[in-house]
Write a protein that holds these residues in place. Structure first.
Motif, PDB file in Angstrom:
ATOM      1  N   ASP A 131       0.823  -1.215   0.000  1.00  0.00           N
ATOM      2  CA  ASP A 131       0.000   0.000   0.000  1.00  0.00           C
ATOM      3  C   ASP A 131       0.854   1.261   0.000  1.00  0.00           C
ATOM      4  N   ALA A 132       2.052   1.186   0.583  1.00  0.00           N
ATOM      5  CA  ALA A 132       2.957   2.332   0.635  1.00  0.00           C
ATOM      6  C   ALA A 132       3.759   2.490  -0.664  1.00  0.00           C
ATOM      7  N   GLY A 133       3.586   1.573  -1.614  1.00  0.00           N
ATOM      8  CA  GLY A 133       4.284   1.673  -2.894  1.00  0.00           C
ATOM      9  C   GLY A 133       5.724   1.202  -2.845  1.00  0.00           C
ATOM     10  N   ARG A 134       6.064   0.354  -1.873  1.00  0.00           N
ATOM     11  CA  ARG A 134       7.443  -0.116  -1.734  1.00  0.00           C
ATOM     12  C   ARG A 134       7.686  -1.474  -2.382  1.00  0.00           C
ATOM     13  N   VAL A 135       6.653  -2.055  -3.015  1.00  0.00           N
ATOM     14  CA  VAL A 135       6.797  -3.363  -3.654  1.00  0.00           C
ATOM     15  C   VAL A 135       6.519  -3.217  -5.149  1.00  0.00           C
ATOM     16  N   LYS A 147       3.666 -14.654 -10.629  1.00  0.00           N
ATOM     17  CA  LYS A 147       3.874 -15.864 -11.413  1.00  0.00           C
ATOM     18  C   LYS A 147       5.345 -16.267 -11.308  1.00  0.00           C
ATOM     19  N   VAL A 148       5.632 -17.519 -11.597  1.00  0.00           N
ATOM     20  CA  VAL A 148       7.020 -17.995 -11.615  1.00  0.00           C
ATOM     21  C   VAL A 148       7.771 -17.208 -12.679  1.00  0.00           C
ATOM     22  N   GLY A 149       8.945 -16.711 -12.322  1.00  0.00           N
ATOM     23  CA  GLY A 149       9.768 -15.928 -13.237  1.00  0.00           C
ATOM     24  C   GLY A 149       9.671 -14.436 -13.006  1.00  0.00           C
ATOM     25  N   ASP A 150       8.674 -13.981 -12.230  1.00  0.00           N
ATOM     26  CA  ASP A 150       8.543 -12.552 -11.928  1.00  0.00           C
ATOM     27  C   ASP A 150       9.691 -12.089 -11.032  1.00  0.00           C
ATOM     28  N   ILE A 151      10.087 -10.834 -11.207  1.00  0.00           N
ATOM     29  CA  ILE A 151      11.100 -10.215 -10.353  1.00  0.00           C
ATOM     30  C   ILE A 151      10.373  -9.282  -9.391  1.00  0.00           C
ATOM     31  N   ILE A 152      10.516  -9.543  -8.094  1.00  0.00           N
ATOM     32  CA  ILE A 152       9.891  -8.709  -7.064  1.00  0.00           C
ATOM     33  C   ILE A 152      10.968  -7.837  -6.445  1.00  0.00           C
ATOM     34  N   THR A 153      10.716  -6.534  -6.388  1.00  0.00           N
ATOM     35  CA  THR A 153      11.628  -5.579  -5.764  1.00  0.00           C
ATOM     36  C   THR A 153      10.936  -4.993  -4.548  1.00  0.00           C
ATOM     37  N   ILE A 154      11.607  -5.052  -3.395  1.00  0.00           N
ATOM     38  CA  ILE A 154      11.047  -4.536  -2.154  1.00  0.00           C
ATOM     39  C   ILE A 154      12.020  -3.527  -1.570  1.00  0.00           C
ATOM     40  N   GLN A 155      11.498  -2.371  -1.195  1.00  0.00           N
ATOM     41  CA  GLN A 155      12.338  -1.334  -0.613  1.00  0.00           C
ATOM     42  C   GLN A 155      12.083  -1.258   0.891  1.00  0.00           C
ATOM     43  N   THR A 206      16.516   2.274   3.100  1.00  0.00           N
ATOM     44  CA  THR A 206      17.489   2.484   2.031  1.00  0.00           C
ATOM     45  C   THR A 206      17.903   1.168   1.362  1.00  0.00           C
ATOM     46  N   ASN A 207      17.524   0.042   1.953  1.00  0.00           N
ATOM     47  CA  ASN A 207      17.861  -1.265   1.376  1.00  0.00           C
ATOM     48  C   ASN A 207      16.848  -1.658   0.313  1.00  0.00           C
ATOM     49  N   ILE A 208      17.348  -2.191  -0.782  1.00  0.00           N
ATOM     50  CA  ILE A 208      16.481  -2.683  -1.843  1.00  0.00           C
ATOM     51  C   ILE A 208      16.780  -4.166  -2.042  1.00  0.00           C
ATOM     52  N   THR A 209      15.722  -4.984  -1.958  1.00  0.00           N
ATOM     53  CA  THR A 209      15.856  -6.425  -2.124  1.00  0.00           C
ATOM     54  C   THR A 209      15.166  -6.834  -3.411  1.00  0.00           C
ATOM     55  N   LYS A 210      15.891  -7.573  -4.256  1.00  0.00           N
ATOM     56  CA  LYS A 210      15.320  -8.080  -5.502  1.00  0.00           C
ATOM     57  C   LYS A 210      15.370  -9.597  -5.469  1.00  0.00           C
ATOM     58  N   VAL A 211      14.232 -10.232  -5.749  1.00  0.00           N
ATOM     59  CA  VAL A 211      14.172 -11.685  -5.796  1.00  0.00           C
ATOM     60  C   VAL A 211      13.399 -12.123  -7.032  1.00  0.00           C
ATOM     61  N   GLU A 212      13.760 -13.296  -7.547  1.00  0.00           N
ATOM     62  CA  GLU A 212      13.025 -13.899  -8.661  1.00  0.00           C
ATOM     63  C   GLU A 212      12.205 -15.052  -8.111  1.00  0.00           C
ATOM     64  N   VAL A 213      10.945 -15.097  -8.468  1.00  0.00           N
ATOM     65  CA  VAL A 213      10.047 -16.156  -8.013  1.00  0.00           C
ATOM     66  C   VAL A 213      10.403 -17.444  -8.752  1.00  0.00           C
TER      67      VAL A 213
END
Length: 80
Positions: free
Chosen positions: A24-28, A42-50, A53-60
């Motif tokens: 809801d805060a627009g950090r995903v 879906k499988v293969g999507d890249i999720i970015t979470i802030q 100041t840290n940014i985490t990127k993961v692939e499903v």
């Protein structure tokens, strides 16, 4: 699967309410697009979470309705 549920089941975020608030805060983002908590993952999507100041990127890599703690890390892989 909803992005907030995926974040909780995969244990990237501990609680679904926290995952909901982050969305809801627009950090995903999914594939560089800001999403709400109900967005589908879906499988293969890249999720970015802030987190501050840290940014985490993961692939499903897998979608499961529930998982054990040991298997949760198999649902995603870190992306640089």
């Amino acid at each position: 699967m909803r992005v907030d549920k995926f974040l909780k089941v995969s244990r990237i975020i501990k609680r679904r309410t926290i995952a909901n608030e982050a969305c809801d805060a627009g950090r995903v983002q999914i594939n560089d697009k800001i999403v709400k908590a109900g967005a589908e993952v879906k499988v293969g999507d890249i999720i970015t979470i802030q987190f501050g100041t840290n940014i985490t990127k993961v692939e499903v890599t897998a979608l499961k309705e529930s998982t054990k703690k040991e298997d949760a890390a198999l649902m995603y892989r870190a992306v640089q």
